[in-house]
Structure formats: structure tokens, C-alpha cells
Write an enzyme that holds these catalytic residues in place. Structure first.
Site, PDB file in Angstrom:
ATOM      1  N   TYR A  17       2.101   5.210   6.177  1.00 27.00           N
ATOM      2  CA  TYR A  17       3.453   5.618   5.760  1.00 27.00           C
ATOM      3  C   TYR A  17       3.430   6.830   4.815  1.00 27.00           C
ATOM      4  O   TYR A  17       4.017   7.878   5.124  1.00 27.00           O
ATOM      5  CB  TYR A  17       4.131   4.405   5.118  1.00 27.00           C
ATOM      6  CG  TYR A  17       5.472   4.673   4.492  1.00 27.00           C
ATOM      7  CD1 TYR A  17       6.420   5.477   5.126  1.00 27.00           C
ATOM      8  CD2 TYR A  17       5.803   4.110   3.266  1.00 27.00           C
ATOM      9  CE1 TYR A  17       7.654   5.709   4.551  1.00 27.00           C
ATOM     10  CE2 TYR A  17       7.034   4.322   2.687  1.00 27.00           C
ATOM     11  CZ  TYR A  17       7.958   5.134   3.316  1.00 27.00           C
ATOM     12  OH  TYR A  17       9.175   5.359   2.734  1.00 27.00           O
ATOM     13  N   ASN A  38      -8.348   3.681  10.604  1.00 28.42           N
ATOM     14  CA  ASN A  38      -8.765   2.682  11.607  1.00 28.42           C
ATOM     15  C   ASN A  38      -7.573   2.128  12.387  1.00 28.42           C
ATOM     16  O   ASN A  38      -7.741   1.264  13.254  1.00 28.42           O
ATOM     17  CB  ASN A  38      -9.563   1.534  10.958  1.00 28.42           C
ATOM     18  CG  ASN A  38      -8.722   0.718   9.994  1.00 28.42           C
ATOM     19  OD1 ASN A  38      -7.525   0.960   9.845  1.00 28.42           O
ATOM     20  ND2 ASN A  38      -9.338  -0.248   9.337  1.00 28.42           N
ATOM     21  N   ASP A  57     -13.399   3.064  10.717  1.00 24.78           N
ATOM     22  CA  ASP A  57     -13.165   2.114   9.629  1.00 24.78           C
ATOM     23  C   ASP A  57     -13.981   2.572   8.415  1.00 24.78           C
ATOM     24  O   ASP A  57     -15.164   2.886   8.545  1.00 24.78           O
ATOM     25  CB  ASP A  57     -13.623   0.723  10.086  1.00 24.78           C
ATOM     26  CG  ASP A  57     -13.090  -0.352   9.169  1.00 24.78           C
ATOM     27  OD1 ASP A  57     -12.439  -1.274   9.680  1.00 24.78           O
ATOM     28  OD2 ASP A  57     -13.317  -0.262   7.937  1.00 24.78           O
ATOM     29  N   ASN A  98     -11.226  -4.574   0.489  1.00 28.94           N
ATOM     30  CA  ASN A  98     -10.823  -3.275   1.050  1.00 28.94           C
ATOM     31  C   ASN A  98     -10.527  -2.242  -0.038  1.00 28.94           C
ATOM     32  O   ASN A  98     -11.060  -1.130  -0.007  1.00 28.94           O
ATOM     33  CB  ASN A  98      -9.593  -3.474   1.933  1.00 28.94           C
ATOM     34  CG  ASN A  98      -9.179  -2.174   2.594  1.00 28.94           C
ATOM     35  OD1 ASN A  98      -9.844  -1.689   3.495  1.00 28.94           O
ATOM     36  ND2 ASN A  98      -8.104  -1.584   2.118  1.00 28.94           N
ATOM     37  N   TYR A 147      -3.436  -7.190  -6.075  1.00 31.02           N
ATOM     38  CA  TYR A 147      -3.236  -5.818  -5.590  1.00 31.02           C
ATOM     39  C   TYR A 147      -3.417  -4.825  -6.741  1.00 31.02           C
ATOM     40  O   TYR A 147      -4.218  -3.885  -6.655  1.00 31.02           O
ATOM     41  CB  TYR A 147      -1.838  -5.694  -4.962  1.00 31.02           C
ATOM     42  CG  TYR A 147      -1.404  -4.273  -4.724  1.00 31.02           C
ATOM     43  CD1 TYR A 147      -2.185  -3.413  -3.963  1.00 31.02           C
ATOM     44  CD2 TYR A 147      -0.216  -3.784  -5.280  1.00 31.02           C
ATOM     45  CE1 TYR A 147      -1.792  -2.090  -3.759  1.00 31.02           C
ATOM     46  CE2 TYR A 147       0.181  -2.481  -5.068  1.00 31.02           C
ATOM     47  CZ  TYR A 147      -0.614  -1.639  -4.311  1.00 31.02           C
ATOM     48  OH  TYR A 147      -0.218  -0.331  -4.120  1.00 31.02           O
ATOM     49  N   LYS A 151      -6.679  -2.054  -7.529  1.00 26.68           N
ATOM     50  CA  LYS A 151      -6.483  -0.617  -7.745  1.00 26.68           C
ATOM     51  C   LYS A 151      -6.993  -0.201  -9.129  1.00 26.68           C
ATOM     52  O   LYS A 151      -7.576   0.865  -9.292  1.00 26.68           O
ATOM     53  CB  LYS A 151      -4.994  -0.270  -7.600  1.00 26.68           C
ATOM     54  CG  LYS A 151      -4.464  -0.410  -6.174  1.00 26.68           C
ATOM     55  CD  LYS A 151      -4.894   0.773  -5.327  1.00 26.68           C
ATOM     56  CE  LYS A 151      -4.261   0.752  -3.962  1.00 26.68           C
ATOM     57  NZ  LYS A 151      -4.580   1.950  -3.160  1.00 26.68           N
ATOM     58  N   HIS A 193       8.775  -4.916   2.993  1.00 26.77           N
ATOM     59  CA  HIS A 193       9.397  -4.089   1.955  1.00 26.77           C
ATOM     60  C   HIS A 193      10.924  -4.177   2.003  1.00 26.77           C
ATOM     61  O   HIS A 193      11.519  -4.375   3.060  1.00 26.77           O
ATOM     62  CB  HIS A 193       8.944  -2.633   2.092  1.00 26.77           C
ATOM     63  CG  HIS A 193       7.497  -2.459   1.763  1.00 26.77           C
ATOM     64  ND1 HIS A 193       6.517  -2.442   2.736  1.00 26.77           N
ATOM     65  CD2 HIS A 193       6.854  -2.359   0.579  1.00 26.77           C
ATOM     66  CE1 HIS A 193       5.340  -2.313   2.157  1.00 26.77           C
ATOM     67  NE2 HIS A 193       5.504  -2.273   0.846  1.00 26.77           N
TER      68      HIS A 193
HETATM   69  N1  UDP Z   1      12.337  -7.800  -2.325  1.00 29.76           N
HETATM   70  C1  UDP Z   1      13.400  -8.602  -1.974  1.00 29.76           C
HETATM   71  N2  UDP Z   1      13.586  -8.890  -0.642  1.00 29.76           N
HETATM   72  C2  UDP Z   1      12.764  -8.404   0.334  1.00 29.76           C
HETATM   73  C3  UDP Z   1      11.686  -7.573  -0.049  1.00 29.76           C
HETATM   74  C4  UDP Z   1      11.507  -7.304  -1.395  1.00 29.76           C
HETATM   75  O1  UDP Z   1      14.164  -9.064  -2.823  1.00 29.76           O
HETATM   76  O2  UDP Z   1      12.981  -8.688   1.529  1.00 29.76           O
HETATM   77  C5  UDP Z   1      12.169  -7.435  -3.750  1.00 29.76           C
HETATM   78  C6  UDP Z   1      10.775  -7.709  -4.286  1.00 29.76           C
HETATM   79  O3  UDP Z   1      10.669  -9.021  -4.774  1.00 29.76           O
HETATM   80  C7  UDP Z   1      10.655  -6.628  -5.360  1.00 29.76           C
HETATM   81  C8  UDP Z   1      11.500  -5.477  -4.825  1.00 29.76           C
HETATM   82  O4  UDP Z   1      12.359  -6.056  -3.851  1.00 29.76           O
HETATM   83  O5  UDP Z   1      11.256  -7.084  -6.555  1.00 29.76           O
HETATM   84  C9  UDP Z   1      10.664  -4.388  -4.153  1.00 29.76           C
HETATM   85  O6  UDP Z   1       9.771  -5.030  -3.260  1.00 29.76           O
HETATM   86  P1  UDP Z   1       8.945  -4.229  -2.164  1.00 29.76           P
HETATM   87  O7  UDP Z   1       8.176  -5.265  -1.381  1.00 29.76           O
HETATM   88  O8  UDP Z   1       9.832  -3.318  -1.391  1.00 29.76           O
HETATM   89  O9  UDP Z   1       7.957  -3.295  -2.993  1.00 29.76           O
HETATM   90  P2  UDP Z   1       6.907  -3.671  -4.167  1.00 29.76           P
HETATM   91  O10 UDP Z   1       7.688  -3.586  -5.451  1.00 29.76           O
HETATM   92  O11 UDP Z   1       6.345  -5.014  -3.903  1.00 29.76           O
HETATM   93  O12 UDP Z   1       5.874  -2.582  -4.053  1.00 29.76           O
END
Ligand code: UDP
Length: 329
Positions: A17, A38, A57, A98, A147, A151, A193
Site C-alpha cells: 500500500y 514476495n 522473500d 518478519n 507490532y 518495530k 483498517h
Molecule cells: N477501528 C474500528 N473499526 C474498524 C477498524 C478499526 O473502530 O473496523 C479503530 C481501531 O480500533 C483504531 C482505529 O480505528 O482505534 C484505527 O485502526 P486501523 O486498524 O485503521 O489502524 P491502526 O491504528 O491499527 O494502525
């Protein structure tokens, strides 16, 4: 910016992305690009036609050595990683293997090839629950999910390699990547997301979206995030290639939007009345993450071109309308 020398760059995760948007920007600035991917998360159609492509990979160390010898890049931009907070809370091994161990192999190959510039995609998740917002780079880093930890471990490795091997690392701590270019957008095979999941409702591909947690200590009870356009992230990477640039930089717009505000913005942009259901918190989520990107602004001359959520969501919406099923497989 345009007076930069053209550089040959190896981009890992260039079919993903953020990587695909960065490759487009690099090529637009006259750089030569080799994409290494990969395709486990990325898509062949997301690789810019002007880039060389190596299906490989990163765990294949000999393959990586051969790739570096074949193409002779002067810099490495390392995007390839797993990036789901929720998944990292159930499968931490995937993240440490990873994002940390495999990345270390790439770093060793980079050093062995005599390359000094290494640009690393890190994350605001390395900070954990911040002591204050907006968050600058001096805040303590205490991740609350694997995660972020995976990092942060690699950030520390980079700093040791800087001291010991003379590496020139640039560490970008992204806040929430969002938006799309004309050609490249967000397509995860399993989408978790927030913004793409809301837009899927507007496309008629799902009934409604879900709000994870409504009891946070935030103005409306839902999590607050700083959404930053992938074009702006890409722009920072171009600046990172300039000689003498190294260090850690937060990349965000400096404005926080709650989950409810994101849903409302998507309703406004798409004209669809998107249904939202309230669900329990997702483990591993801090309540509020908002950047201070003053350092990137001052030291890199970086100014986001998409400072507001509405223009970010609009760009994503137009990509999703043109690619309702994402990239072809
Ligand atoms: N979130 C949500 N519903 C969804 C996906 C995400 O309420 O279907 C919330 C998630 O808990 C976080 C925010 O939206 O507080 C952003 O989440 P996302 O997964 O987009 O990105 P992240 O912050 O994890 O990198």
C-alpha cells in the site's frame, strides 16, 4: 527537491500500500527503482511499470545478496512488514520473525553490500500510550503491542549499526496511513483498517462498519488517530535520500480524528448513510495518537499536501470506486 541527484533505490514491499505510492513518487522524481516483494501482502499490479521487479522473500538471504549484487542500489527503503496491531496481539511470533529477525537479514545484506542509506518504516505504535499529545520524537517509547515492539527493536538495531558500521538510517514513525493516488490505493486481502472498511459499506460490499470501543478517555469515547496521506509519506522518503539526512521523524498531520468523526467524514464524502455498530475495544489500541511532525517539517522541509481528513478520504473513495475489487490477482 528536484535538484536531487538521481539515486538507484531498492524498495522492499514496493508492491504494498505505502510502498507502491512511494515507488510512483520516486520514479516521478527521476530515481531508478528496484522493487523486492514476495507478494504475500502486495500485488503485482501495484508495482509501477517503470520499476524493475524481483519476486523474492526477504527471508531468502542468498536471494537478497544476489539481488543487491545484480542491481547495485545506493539506498534501501524498507517497507515490507506486517502491520496489524490486532493480529500482533494473537500471533506475536509472526511480527518478531518478519519485522525484526528477517529485517535484520536485509540489514546485514545492505551493510555487506556497502550501502549506507537505509530508510525504515516505523510506527507511532512504538510509543505505546503517550505521556502527552501532540507526540514528538523525544517521548519515551513503551509499546503496548508486539507490532510496535517489533518495530522498536529494529529501530534500536539501526542505531547500533549507525555507530558500528557507519549506516545512515532514516526512521519514519508513521501515524495512520490513508488515502490513494490516481493509480495506487489500499487493498489488503483481509481488510482490518478503518477507512477502507467504512468505504466498503458505501460500495455496498458490507452491511455496516464496526466501532471498536466507545469507552475510551477521549471526547466521544472512541479512539483518536492522526491520518496521513500516502503521498505525503512518499514525499518524506524522497527527502530522506538526500545526503546527510538521518535520524527518527514522526510523520503525521498533527490533527486527531475519532473513529466516529472518521465515519462521519466518510458519510459526507460518499453521500452514503453508513451504518455503524458499537463493539468492545480491540486489544492493543492506545486511546489517542496524534503527531507533532515539527522535526520533519524543519529538518526535511516536509509539508503535507493533504492536511485534512476530507481530502484524504476523497482520494481513497475515488480509488475504491474505480477499483471496487482492488487489484486483480
Ligand atoms: N477501528 C474500528 N473499526 C474498524 C477498524 C478499526 O473502530 O473496523 C479503530 C481501531 O480500533 C483504531 C482505529 O480505528 O482505534 C484505527 O485502526 P486501523 O486498524 O485503521 O489502524 P491502526 O491504528 O491499527 O494502525
Amino acid at each position: 527537491m528536484d535538484n536531487l541527484l538521481a539515486v538507484k533505490v531498492l524498495v522492499t514491499g514496493g508492491a504494498g500500500y505505502i510502498g507502491s505510492a512511494c515507488v510512483e513518487e520516486l520514479i516521478g522524481h527521476g530515481h531508478e527503482v528496484v522493487v523486492l516483494d514476495n507478494l504475500c501482502e502486495g500485488h503485482r499490479d501495484a508495482v509501477h511499470p517503470g520499476a524493475a521487479f524481483e519476486l523474492l522473500d526477504l527471508a531468502d538471504r542468498q536471494g537478497v545478496d544476489r539481488c543487491l549484487a545484480k542491481h547495485g542500489p545506493e539506498a534501501v527503503i524498507h517497507f515490507a512488514a506486517h502491520a496489524l496491531v490486532g493480529e500482533s496481539m494473537t500471533n506475536p511470533s509472526k511480527y518478531f520473525t518478519n519485522n525484526t529477525a528477517t529485517a535484520l537479514g536485509l540489514l546485514d545484506a545492505t551493510v555487506a553490500a556497502g550501502i549506507r542509506k537505509f530508510v525504515f518504516s516505523s510506527t507511532c505504535a512504538t510509543y505505546g500510550v503517550p505521556e502527552r499529545v501532540p507526540m514528538d520524537e523525544s517521548l519515551p517509547q513503551n509499546p503496548i503491542n508486539p507490532y510496535g515492539e517489533s518495530k522498536l527493536m529494529f529501530e534500536k538495531i539501526l542505531l547500533w549499526y549507525q555507530k558500528i558500521h557507519g549506516l545512515e538510517p532514516v526512521i519514519f514513525r508513521y501515524f495512520n496511513a490513508a488515502g490513494a493516488t490516481e493509480n495506487y490505493g489500499e487493498h489488503h486481502r483481509v481488510e482490518s483498517h478503518l477507512i477502507p472498511n467504512i468505504l466498503k459499506c458505501a460500495l455496498g460490499q458490507s452491511e455496516g462498519c464496526r466501532i471498536f470501543g466507545t469507552d475510551y478517555d477521549t471526547p466521544d469515547g472512541t479512539c483518536v488517530r492522526d491520518y496521513i496521506h500516502i503521498v505525503d509519506l512518499a514525499d518524506a522518503h524522497i527527502r530522506a535520500l538526500e545526503p546527510g539526512i538521518s535520524g527518527a521523524f514522526n510523520l503525521g498531520n498533527g490533527d486527531g480524528y475519532s473513529v466516529r468523526q472518521v465515519i462521519d467524514t466518510c458519510r459526507k464524502v460518499t453521500g452514503h448513510n453508513i451504518k455503524a455498530t458499537e463493539e468492545p475495544r480491540r486489544p492493543g489500541d492506545p486511546p489517542t495518537l496524534v503527531a507533532s511532525a515539527e522535526k520533519a517539517r524543519n529538518e526535511l522541509g516536509w509539508t503535507p499536501r493533504f492536511p485534512d481528513l476530507e481530502s484524504i478520504v476523497s482520494s481513497a473513495w475515488s480509488w475504491h470506486q474505480r477499483h471496487p475489487l482492488g487489484y486483480s490477482e
